[in-house]
Design a protein around this motif. Structure first.
Motif: not given
Length: 543
Positions: A430-437, A495-504, A534-543
């Motif tokens: 839920t947290e990952v899909l909410t953020k990526v949406a 990499q195969e789909h040339h993603a802009t970012a990975i959200v996890m 990265l999502l930790e405690n419902r907060k996103a951190k971009s690395v």
């Protein structure tokens, strides 16, 4: 009238897209639609729309020149020294003179009438050249040496020059002799003698009014905040640019088109964020304006006249291009840092005709100038041959003749495909899909939802499917499941789909999940070349 507008928009768009899918420029399809819908074939377009064709073309040219100004790079132009200035005068001049001399031999025209034909044919088409050069800038072709910027600026200046000479020759031929202007003190000058002064005044005042308009726009839209969104910004900017063009028609002491282009150029220097917003707005306006411009252009072409002068007309165009214009290109780039391949690129990149020819090609005939029918026919022929060829050849030969450099996104709209990869498991879906949406909505992007299966758990997969359908209901997404080592599979799919970012997610809810997911996120961070959120405690951190 509304039915005509509907025919133009719908058929122009879809036939243009058919042409694109066949590998041809969309404008070919749009011109063909104009010929079919126009008075020469089906006569579907109402007289009200045809009567407003000049005004609609003026609006379309204003939009494309604003796009050109908003895409210019001052630093690249400064690096080229006088190349852009020479491109604005020499190729147009040498082509017009070559056509004038050739027409005296082929069509038995006198030199002033032949030069009038040269002014019509020598003008370059912003409707073809501007989108092509901006596309090259967005891809990086030739940007290191500022080649697209030099072509953009040179084409605008050459049109100013030829339109001035055209209006002067039209007056000269209409009066049947040399027009004289009386000055204080009993001095008289011919209009031809005043031509250099008129050209300089048109250019300098056009640049000045463009700068003042840009300052006014920044004051209204940025400092006083009269608008609330990018759509309103674009509306006010387009209205001001159109006002410059209208005033220039009524008071012909400056170039309104050059003022519109200069306004876009100065906006980048005065307020880059505003220029970026306007760039997107004018891109949207051009989608509609382009259809009207080329469909109505096709509707004005007289097919029966074309048949009479087809072969001599092609000969005239060839002489103007391969003799006159090539001499001008050589002189324009003499002493520059352009190599022979880059100079050769001017052939496809700087020779398209369309807009100006459609706007002024019929004027000599309407005013009763001897040879006016020939001028109109060759103008139409130049559109049919050079506009599609120029649009196609620019994108085809740029990779072969130009060097690819680094793109500056502050000077041009860079078309990017935004794709987020959401790596999910049963614990933090839920947290990952909410953020990526949220990220996808902000960037109009797409999403891949990836679940790496270590042990068969159909129930978990079905739960992820339901959550994705609910949380990504208004976003284009795809659910993928795969097996294997989790970090390696996440990176491979991204990499195969040339993603802009990975959200996890970084941590699970159960102790064993904390160890597993923590190690997965660390492994992805260390190995991925794609940005990771990265999502930790419902907060996103971009690395």
């Amino acid at each position: 009238m509304l039915a005509s507008v509907l025919w133009i928009l719908m058929m122009g768009f879809f036939v243009g897209q058919i042409a694109r899918r066949l590998g041809a420029p969309p404008l070919i399809g749009m011109i063909l639609v104009g010929i079919i819908l126009g008075p020469q074939v089906r006569n579907v377009i109402s007289q009200d729309v045809l009567g407003a064709a000049d005004e609609l073309r003026t609006l379309a040219v204003m939009i494309i020149l604003m796009k050109a100004g908003l895409g210019l790079d001052r630093e690249k132009l400064a690096q080229q020294g006088t190349v852009a200035l020479r491109l604005g005068f020499l190729p147009a001049t040498t082509e017009a003179i070559a056509i004038a001399i050739a027409s005296m031999v082929i069509f038995r025209l006198d030199f002033p009438t032949g030069l009038l034909l040269g002014c019509v044919i020598g003008a370059e088409s912003p409707a073809v050249i501007v989108p092509g050069m901006l596309r090259l800038k967005s891809l990086g072709w030739g940007v290191t040496k500022g080649i697209p910027d030099a072509i953009l600026t040179g084409s605008a200046l050459s049109d100013v020059l030829l339109l001035l000479v055209f209006s002067l020759l039209l007056s000269f031929l209409g009066n049947g002799g040399v027009e004289q202007i009386s000055l204080p003190g009993g001095f008289t000058l011919t209009a031809l003698q005043l031509l250099p002064l008129q050209i300089m005044m048109q250019i300098l005042l056009g640049v000045l009014f463009g700068y003042l308009a840009a300052r006014l726009l920044v004051l209204l839209l940025t400092k006083q905040n009269w608008t609330q969104n990018a759509v309103q910004d674009t509306l006010i900017a387009a209205g001001l640019a159109l006002l410059l063009v209208i005033v220039a028609h009524a008071v012909p002491y400056f170039s309104g088109y050059l003022a519109a282009m200069a306004m876009g150029f100065f906006l980048i220097e005065l307020d880059a964020p505003l220029a970026r917003r306007l760039r997107g707005g004018f891109d949207s306006l051009w989608i509609v304006a382009e259809i009207f411009l080329f469909v109505l252009l096709g509707a004005t072409i007289q097919l029966q006249v074309l048949g009479k002068i087809l072969l001599p007309g092609i000969l005239i165009l060839a002489i103007g291009l391969f003799i006159g214009r090539m001499v001008g290109w050589y002189l324009s780039t003499l002493g520059s840092n352009w190599n022979w391949r880059e100079r050769l690129f001017l052939l496809p990149g700087n020779s398209a005709k369309a807009t100006v020819q459609a706007a002024i090609g019929a004027i000599p005939l309407a005013q009763g100038i001897v040879g006016g029918e020939i001028i109109l026919a060759i103008a139409a022929l130049s559109i049919l041959i050079t506009a599609p060829l120029g649009a196609w050849a620019t994108m085809t030969f740029a990779p072969k003749l130009l060097t690819k450099g680094e793109v500056d996104p502050t000077k041009v709209t860079v078309a990017t495909h935004t794709l987020f990869l959401a790596a999910v498991d049963a614990s933090i879906t839920t947290e990952v899909l909410t953020k990526v949406a949220d990220l996808a909505r902000r960037s109009n992007g797409e999403v891949i939802v990836l679940h790496v299966i270590n042990t068969s758990n159909q129930r978990a997969v079905e739960q992820i499917r339901k959550q994705a359908k609910q949380l990504l209901s208004d976003i284009k997404y795809e659910l993928l499941t795969t097996t294997g080592a989790v970090p390696e599979e996440i990176i491979r799919v991204a990499q195969e789909h040339h993603a802009t970012a990975i959200v996890m997610g970084k941590r699970g809810h159960q102790p064993w999940e904390q160890v597993l997911i923590g190690s997965v996120s660390q492994a992805v961070l260390e190995a991925s070349l794609i940005p990771v959120i990265l999502l930790e405690n419902r907060k996103a951190k971009s690395v």
